[in-house]
Design an enzyme around this catalytic site. Structure first.
Site, PDB file in Angstrom:
ATOM      1  N   ARG A   1       0.858  -1.190   0.000  1.00  0.00           N
ATOM      2  CA  ARG A   1       0.000   0.000   0.000  1.00  0.00           C
ATOM      3  C   ARG A   1       0.893   1.240   0.000  1.00  0.00           C
ATOM      4  O   ARG A   1       1.778   1.373   0.843  1.00  0.00           O
ATOM      5  CB  ARG A   1      -0.889  -0.019   1.238  1.00  0.00           C
ATOM      6  CG  ARG A   1      -2.007   0.984   1.203  1.00  0.00           C
ATOM      7  CD  ARG A   1      -2.913   0.827   2.414  1.00  0.00           C
ATOM      8  NE  ARG A   1      -3.778  -0.340   2.345  1.00  0.00           N
ATOM      9  CZ  ARG A   1      -4.411  -0.867   3.393  1.00  0.00           C
ATOM     10  NH1 ARG A   1      -4.268  -0.341   4.586  1.00  0.00           N
ATOM     11  NH2 ARG A   1      -5.185  -1.916   3.244  1.00  0.00           N
TER      12      ARG A   1
ATOM     13  N   ARG B   1      -2.772   6.195   9.806  1.00  0.00           N
ATOM     14  CA  ARG B   1      -2.750   5.763   8.394  1.00  0.00           C
ATOM     15  C   ARG B   1      -2.801   6.968   7.447  1.00  0.00           C
ATOM     16  O   ARG B   1      -2.813   8.116   7.879  1.00  0.00           O
ATOM     17  CB  ARG B   1      -3.955   4.861   8.125  1.00  0.00           C
ATOM     18  CG  ARG B   1      -4.041   3.637   9.033  1.00  0.00           C
ATOM     19  CD  ARG B   1      -2.963   2.648   8.689  1.00  0.00           C
ATOM     20  NE  ARG B   1      -3.133   1.379   9.372  1.00  0.00           N
ATOM     21  CZ  ARG B   1      -3.875   0.366   8.930  1.00  0.00           C
ATOM     22  NH1 ARG B   1      -4.587   0.482   7.838  1.00  0.00           N
ATOM     23  NH2 ARG B   1      -3.919  -0.767   9.593  1.00  0.00           N
TER      24      ARG B   1
ATOM     25  N   LYS C   1      -4.857   0.463  14.554  1.00  0.00           N
ATOM     26  CA  LYS C   1      -4.793   1.467  13.477  1.00  0.00           C
ATOM     27  C   LYS C   1      -5.552   2.729  13.863  1.00  0.00           C
ATOM     28  O   LYS C   1      -6.508   2.680  14.663  1.00  0.00           O
ATOM     29  CB  LYS C   1      -5.367   0.881  12.196  1.00  0.00           C
ATOM     30  CG  LYS C   1      -6.803   0.409  12.328  1.00  0.00           C
ATOM     31  CD  LYS C   1      -7.395  -0.092  11.014  1.00  0.00           C
ATOM     32  CE  LYS C   1      -6.979  -1.476  10.646  1.00  0.00           C
ATOM     33  NZ  LYS C   1      -7.833  -2.089   9.587  1.00  0.00           N
TER      34      LYS C   1
ATOM     35  N   LYS D   1      -7.161   6.512  12.124  1.00  0.00           N
ATOM     36  CA  LYS D   1      -7.483   7.104  10.818  1.00  0.00           C
ATOM     37  C   LYS D   1      -7.967   8.540  10.942  1.00  0.00           C
ATOM     38  O   LYS D   1      -8.842   8.830  11.755  1.00  0.00           O
ATOM     39  CB  LYS D   1      -8.534   6.243  10.134  1.00  0.00           C
ATOM     40  CG  LYS D   1      -8.033   4.818   9.888  1.00  0.00           C
ATOM     41  CD  LYS D   1      -9.005   3.988   9.099  1.00  0.00           C
ATOM     42  CE  LYS D   1      -8.365   2.661   8.714  1.00  0.00           C
ATOM     43  NZ  LYS D   1      -9.294   1.808   7.957  1.00  0.00           N
TER      44      LYS D   1
ATOM     45  N   CYS E   1     -15.083  -3.226  -1.730  1.00  0.00           N
ATOM     46  CA  CYS E   1     -13.725  -3.497  -1.248  1.00  0.00           C
ATOM     47  C   CYS E   1     -13.075  -4.566  -2.121  1.00  0.00           C
ATOM     48  O   CYS E   1     -13.735  -5.204  -2.937  1.00  0.00           O
ATOM     49  CB  CYS E   1     -13.771  -3.964   0.199  1.00  0.00           C
ATOM     50  SG  CYS E   1     -14.378  -5.651   0.349  1.00  0.00           S
TER      51      CYS E   1
ATOM     52  N   CYS F   1      -7.826 -10.815  -0.465  1.00  0.00           N
ATOM     53  CA  CYS F   1      -8.035 -10.520   0.958  1.00  0.00           C
ATOM     54  C   CYS F   1      -8.271 -11.801   1.741  1.00  0.00           C
ATOM     55  O   CYS F   1      -9.234 -12.534   1.481  1.00  0.00           O
ATOM     56  CB  CYS F   1      -9.212  -9.567   1.145  1.00  0.00           C
ATOM     57  SG  CYS F   1      -9.468  -9.245   2.893  1.00  0.00           S
TER      58      CYS F   1
ATOM     59  N   CYS G   1     -16.685  -8.800   3.924  1.00  0.00           N
ATOM     60  CA  CYS G   1     -16.782  -9.200   5.327  1.00  0.00           C
ATOM     61  C   CYS G   1     -17.140  -7.952   6.147  1.00  0.00           C
ATOM     62  O   CYS G   1     -17.137  -6.835   5.618  1.00  0.00           O
ATOM     63  CB  CYS G   1     -15.470  -9.832   5.800  1.00  0.00           C
ATOM     64  SG  CYS G   1     -14.224  -8.649   6.332  1.00  0.00           S
TER      65      CYS G   1
HETATM   66 FE1  SRM Z   1      -9.455  -2.407   5.288  1.00  0.00          FE
HETATM   67  C1  SRM Z   1      -8.194  -5.110   6.873  1.00  0.00           C
HETATM   68  C2  SRM Z   1      -8.323  -3.546   2.371  1.00  0.00           C
HETATM   69  C3  SRM Z   1     -10.034   0.617   3.953  1.00  0.00           C
HETATM   70  C4  SRM Z   1     -11.416  -1.621   7.983  1.00  0.00           C
HETATM   71  N1  SRM Z   1      -8.382  -4.025   4.729  1.00  0.00           N
HETATM   72  C5  SRM Z   1      -7.915  -5.017   5.554  1.00  0.00           C
HETATM   73  C6  SRM Z   1      -6.989  -5.965   4.796  1.00  0.00           C
HETATM   74  C7  SRM Z   1      -5.587  -5.463   4.950  1.00  0.00           C
HETATM   75  C8  SRM Z   1      -7.136  -7.453   5.161  1.00  0.00           C
HETATM   76  C9  SRM Z   1      -6.220  -8.028   6.202  1.00  0.00           C
HETATM   77  O1  SRM Z   1      -6.107  -7.464   7.309  1.00  0.00           O
HETATM   78  O2  SRM Z   1      -5.675  -9.082   5.935  1.00  0.00           O
HETATM   79  C10 SRM Z   1      -7.528  -5.751   3.371  1.00  0.00           C
HETATM   80  C11 SRM Z   1      -6.542  -6.018   2.244  1.00  0.00           C
HETATM   81  C12 SRM Z   1      -7.283  -6.515   1.036  1.00  0.00           C
HETATM   82  C13 SRM Z   1      -6.467  -6.573  -0.185  1.00  0.00           C
HETATM   83  O3  SRM Z   1      -6.301  -7.680  -0.738  1.00  0.00           O
HETATM   84  O4  SRM Z   1      -5.999  -5.539  -0.646  1.00  0.00           O
HETATM   85  C14 SRM Z   1      -8.094  -4.346   3.480  1.00  0.00           C
HETATM   86  N2  SRM Z   1      -9.116  -1.588   3.528  1.00  0.00           N
HETATM   87  C15 SRM Z   1      -8.729  -2.251   2.413  1.00  0.00           C
HETATM   88  C16 SRM Z   1      -8.850  -1.373   1.185  1.00  0.00           C
HETATM   89  C17 SRM Z   1      -7.772  -1.640   0.147  1.00  0.00           C
HETATM   90  C18 SRM Z   1     -10.262  -1.568   0.597  1.00  0.00           C
HETATM   91  C19 SRM Z   1     -10.465  -1.041  -0.794  1.00  0.00           C
HETATM   92  O5  SRM Z   1     -11.025  -1.816  -1.584  1.00  0.00           O
HETATM   93  O6  SRM Z   1     -10.131   0.104  -1.086  1.00  0.00           O
HETATM   94  C20 SRM Z   1      -8.791   0.006   1.846  1.00  0.00           C
HETATM   95  C21 SRM Z   1      -7.379   0.521   1.999  1.00  0.00           C
HETATM   96  C22 SRM Z   1      -7.374   1.849   2.651  1.00  0.00           C
HETATM   97  C23 SRM Z   1      -6.038   2.525   2.682  1.00  0.00           C
HETATM   98  O7  SRM Z   1      -5.577   2.962   1.626  1.00  0.00           O
HETATM   99  O8  SRM Z   1      -5.476   2.667   3.757  1.00  0.00           O
HETATM  100  C24 SRM Z   1      -9.354  -0.308   3.218  1.00  0.00           C
HETATM  101  N3  SRM Z   1     -10.447  -0.759   5.909  1.00  0.00           N
HETATM  102  C25 SRM Z   1     -10.679   0.338   5.148  1.00  0.00           C
HETATM  103  C26 SRM Z   1     -11.718   1.137   5.736  1.00  0.00           C
HETATM  104  C27 SRM Z   1     -12.300   2.423   5.153  1.00  0.00           C
HETATM  105  C28 SRM Z   1     -11.598   3.639   5.653  1.00  0.00           C
HETATM  106  O9  SRM Z   1     -10.531   3.547   6.267  1.00  0.00           O
HETATM  107  O10 SRM Z   1     -12.120   4.710   5.422  1.00  0.00           O
HETATM  108  C29 SRM Z   1     -12.126   0.479   6.874  1.00  0.00           C
HETATM  109  C30 SRM Z   1     -13.304   0.898   7.789  1.00  0.00           C
HETATM  110  C31 SRM Z   1     -13.004   2.058   8.664  1.00  0.00           C
HETATM  111  C32 SRM Z   1     -12.394   1.597   9.947  1.00  0.00           C
HETATM  112  O11 SRM Z   1     -11.182   1.423   9.984  1.00  0.00           O
HETATM  113  O12 SRM Z   1     -13.133   1.368  10.917  1.00  0.00           O
HETATM  114  C33 SRM Z   1     -11.312  -0.709   6.993  1.00  0.00           C
HETATM  115  N4  SRM Z   1      -9.710  -3.221   7.154  1.00  0.00           N
HETATM  116  C34 SRM Z   1     -10.612  -2.781   8.085  1.00  0.00           C
HETATM  117  C35 SRM Z   1     -10.604  -3.687   9.195  1.00  0.00           C
HETATM  118  C36 SRM Z   1     -11.489  -3.573  10.464  1.00  0.00           C
HETATM  119  C37 SRM Z   1     -10.806  -2.815  11.538  1.00  0.00           C
HETATM  120  C38 SRM Z   1     -11.598  -2.853  12.811  1.00  0.00           C
HETATM  121  O13 SRM Z   1     -11.877  -1.805  13.343  1.00  0.00           O
HETATM  122  O14 SRM Z   1     -11.922  -3.939  13.277  1.00  0.00           O
HETATM  123  C39 SRM Z   1      -9.679  -4.696   8.882  1.00  0.00           C
HETATM  124  C40 SRM Z   1      -9.307  -5.916   9.746  1.00  0.00           C
HETATM  125  C41 SRM Z   1      -8.369  -5.587  10.843  1.00  0.00           C
HETATM  126  O15 SRM Z   1      -7.802  -4.494  10.926  1.00  0.00           O
HETATM  127  O16 SRM Z   1      -8.200  -6.465  11.668  1.00  0.00           O
HETATM  128  C42 SRM Z   1      -9.151  -4.376   7.587  1.00  0.00           C
HETATM  129 FE1  SF4 Z   2     -13.274  -6.472   2.160  1.00  0.00          FE
HETATM  130 FE2  SF4 Z   2     -13.281  -7.561   4.592  1.00  0.00          FE
HETATM  131 FE3  SF4 Z   2     -11.167  -7.801   3.053  1.00  0.00          FE
HETATM  132 FE4  SF4 Z   2     -11.797  -5.433   4.026  1.00  0.00          FE
HETATM  133  S1  SF4 Z   2     -11.135  -7.170   5.206  1.00  0.00           S
HETATM  134  S2  SF4 Z   2     -11.105  -5.905   1.933  1.00  0.00           S
HETATM  135  S3  SF4 Z   2     -14.044  -5.583   4.060  1.00  0.00           S
HETATM  136  S4  SF4 Z   2     -13.220  -8.622   2.624  1.00  0.00           S
END
Ligand code: SRM
Ligand code: SF4
Length: 573
Positions: A74, A143, A207, A209, A428, A434, A473
């Site tokens: 990223r 982030r 994390k 944000k 997403c 993922c 998810c």
């Molecule tokens: Fe996310 C985890 C992709 C924005 C909440 N997110 C992940 C992971 C890294 C999966 C992992 O932990 O193994 C995903 C990687 C997938 C892949 O193959 O690329 C992933 N998140 C993404 C992206 C790429 C989605 C997209 O299609 O654009 C976004 C990258 C953002 C960036 O550039 O930094 C992305 N993730 C978000 C957002 C939206 C936001 O930030 O505005 C959220 C919800 C807001 C929040 O944080 O509450 C978000 N991602 C999560 C979570 C849940 C965190 C929690 O509070 O429990 C996880 C899982 C975790 O952290 O354990 C997660």
């Molecule tokens: Fe989508 Fe869940 Fe993966 Fe985030 S962690 S990219 S919401 S499937």
């Protein structure tokens, strides 16, 4: 809380010597495509995740092969602004080391997928050569800081972008491990030589944000972020920012102690105080966030555990001065404004819809090639939006014909050809990269929208903007819990359906159907679209209509989120 055992990740951080761990040794071991568990956690702070291609898992298992491991990288892009040169390099690296695609994320960042371990170091080094980096793109730190991506439309936007970049710089980890590991920087011999002035040795509990928004656009979705600054403009001048805390989306199916939460707007600060306020909010979370349970360690839970009033009081104490009272503001929407717009200087900006944020070439649509050719002649910059879209920004009047010619040549079509539902959609990544996804999202939502468009057409709703978001998810990466229609993966081809989110992202949606097979989605929504077309009030938004007509009731914020919404969904099923 302090009596409970710290979560395992806390020990990994403590023992890591400021995020070094054994990453260097792990990278050198080419007998496997993977890294050890602890280093996988540390790699996140460096902006990379170990993944495997889930489409290939079964076959590889059958042939007793190691999983098809690769890495996602990223790239942090504070405020989402990249130069044409950076775009070209990103594009080159996508071909040379990744899977030939560039992912524009929901936080205005770039992502690569499919980088094999032996190419990881070189890719990160080359990203840094064009003045971009990956540090703190992931991990328990601040982030990518988001900002409304149209700074040249007014001086307010330019000020907001500057603030976002300042916050980003201020909160970037200081460890020299990043330079040492990826850029062959000088090696630090003892722990005492390194230092994290803000985070300390154990960084944050989870994390964190931050966003900066310029009303009336809430395109950065401030209510879903830990901390946001909302620009307040009086008599044409930026007088300061409202401060919002405690938003977040992530939750876990079956764990009702986890829930999405809308941020509270708690105060106001002057422009020159923003970086200080950001730092002190981070310090409050550093000191009071839960480090014993990672499912309860996001700042939104700290805000709920202690209450917004306590957070404000503690923040004031850390600041040594008091935040002012919240000023009035209005958000109108959280989407992007498509097509060409001209600014006061005569420059033009074109916002393009990028389905799922995935920039790629297909036989019928060579979008990536077209954007590459545009980058070669572009004299402005590129802006990534928080809705996974792209702005070709600051096109000079002299250069616009050349850009228009390339757009036509590569069939990069005008957004007018798409339904307003599609233009307000986000999905997403989900499968196949993922590791947490339970269902498709990016690969399925476009097809589902095509199906839904049939009933929109029948009801004359093609041009009505309705926000629709899908995630594989409940982690909520495409912020589905604040969309007017949200789908959250439950299992292969089955989704929870949420309705009633606010059009400006200001209200959580509610569960309407649980674990619904994908082929039942259109029959479920078509009658609601039909009623909406006939019975809506003047200007009434779809989410508001769903609440007024009792499909769902307005959200109750907080820990009872699931109990409340479940009772309703089952009453209706
Ligand atoms: Fe996310 C985890 C992709 C924005 C909440 N997110 C992940 C992971 C890294 C999966 C992992 O932990 O193994 C995903 C990687 C997938 C892949 O193959 O690329 C992933 N998140 C993404 C992206 C790429 C989605 C997209 O299609 O654009 C976004 C990258 C953002 C960036 O550039 O930094 C992305 N993730 C978000 C957002 C939206 C936001 O930030 O505005 C959220 C919800 C807001 C929040 O944080 O509450 C978000 N991602 C999560 C979570 C849940 C965190 C929690 O509070 O429990 C996880 C899982 C975790 O952290 O354990 C997660
Ligand atoms: Fe989508 Fe869940 Fe993966 Fe985030 S962690 S990219 S919401 S499937």
């Amino acid at each position: 809380m302090s009596e409970k055992k710290l979560s395992a990740n806390e020990y990994i951080k403590i023992d890591s010597n400021y995020l070094r761990g054994t990453i260097v040794e792990g990278l050198a071991d080419l007998s496997t495509g993977s890294m050890c568990e602890d280093d996988q956690q540390l790699l996140k702070f460096h902006g990379t995740y170990q993944q495997d291609d889930r489409d290939l898992r079964a076959n590889r298992r059958k042939h007793k092969l190691e999983k098809a491991y690769s890495f996602m990288i990223r790239i942090r892009v504070p405020g989402g602004v990249a130069t044409p040169q950076q775009w070209l390099e990103t594009d080159r690296l996508a071909t040379e080391f990744a899977n030939g695609t560039i992912k524009l994320t929901t936080r205005q960042a770039f992502q690569f997928h499919g980088i094999i371990k032996s190419n990881l170091k070189r890719t990160i080094a080359e990203i840094n050569q064009v003045a971009m980096d990956t540090i703190a793109a992931c991990g328990d730190v601040n982030r990518n800081v988001m900002c409304n991506p149209n700074p040249y439309l007014s001086k307010i936007h330019a000020q907001a972008l500057k603030v976002a970049q300042d916050i980003s710089t201020h909160l970037t980890p200081q460890t020299r491990a990043y330079h040492e590991i990826w850029l062959d920087g000088e090696k630090v011999e003892s722990t005492e030589e390194d230092f994290e002035p803000i985070y300390g040795k154990t960084y944050l509990p989870r994390k964190f944000k931050i966003t900066v928004a310029v009303p009336p656009s809430n395109d950065v979705d401030i209510y879903a972020n830990c901390l946001s600054f909302i620009a307040i403009v009086e008599a044409g001048e930026l007088v300061g920012y409202n401060v919002a805390v405690g938003g977040g989306m992530g939750s876990t199916h079956g764990n009702e102690a986890t829930y999405p939460r809308i941020a509270d707007v708690i105060g106001f600060c002057r422009p020159d105080q923003v970086v200080d306020v950001a730092e002190k909010v981070v310090l409050v979370q550093r000191d009071f966030g839960d480090r014993t349970d990672r499912k309860h360690s996001r700042f939104k839970y700290t805000v709920d555990d202690y209450g917004p009033d306590w957070i404000l009081a503690k923040l004031n104490e850390y600041l040594g001065y008091e935040l002012g009272s919240v000023r009035e503001f209005v958000f109108e929407d959280n989407g992007d404004r498509y097509g060409w717009v001209e600014d006061d200087n005569g420059n033009s900006h074109l916002t393009l819809f990028i389905s799922g944020g995935r920039v790629l070439d297909t036989p019928s649509y060579p979008m990536r090639t077209g954007l590459r050719e545009i980058a070669k002649v572009h004299d402005g910059d590129f802006r990534l939006t928080a809705n996974q879209n792209l702005i070709i920004a600051n096109v000079s009047p002299a250069n616009r014909p050349a850009i228009e010619k390339l757009l036509a040549e590569y069939g990069i079509k005008d957004s007018e050809l798409k339904s307003a539902l599609r233009l307000n959609s986000m999905a997403c990544v989900a499968l196949p990269t993922c590791g947490l996804s339970l269902a498709e999202a990016e690969r399925y939502l476009p097809t589902l929208i095509t199906e839904l468009e049939e009933s929109l057409e029948e009801n004359g709703l093609r041009h009505d903007a309705i926000t629709i978001r899908m995630t594989g998810c409940p982690n909520g990466c495409a912020r589905p819990f604040i969309a007017e229609i949200g789908f959250v993966g439950r299992g292969p081809a089955a989704y929870n359906v949420y309705l009633g989110g606010g059009f400006a992202g200001q209200r959580l949606s509610k569960l309407y159907r649980e674990n619904l097979p994908a082929d039942k989605i259109k029959p479920l929504l078509a009658p609601i679209f039909a009623r909406y077309a006939k019975e809506r009030n003047e200007g009434e938004r779809f989410g508001d209509f769903c609440i007024r007509n009792g499909y769902v009731t307005a959200t109750v914020q907080g820990p009872d989120f699931h109990k409340n919404i479940k009772a309703e969904a089952f009453a209706k099923a």
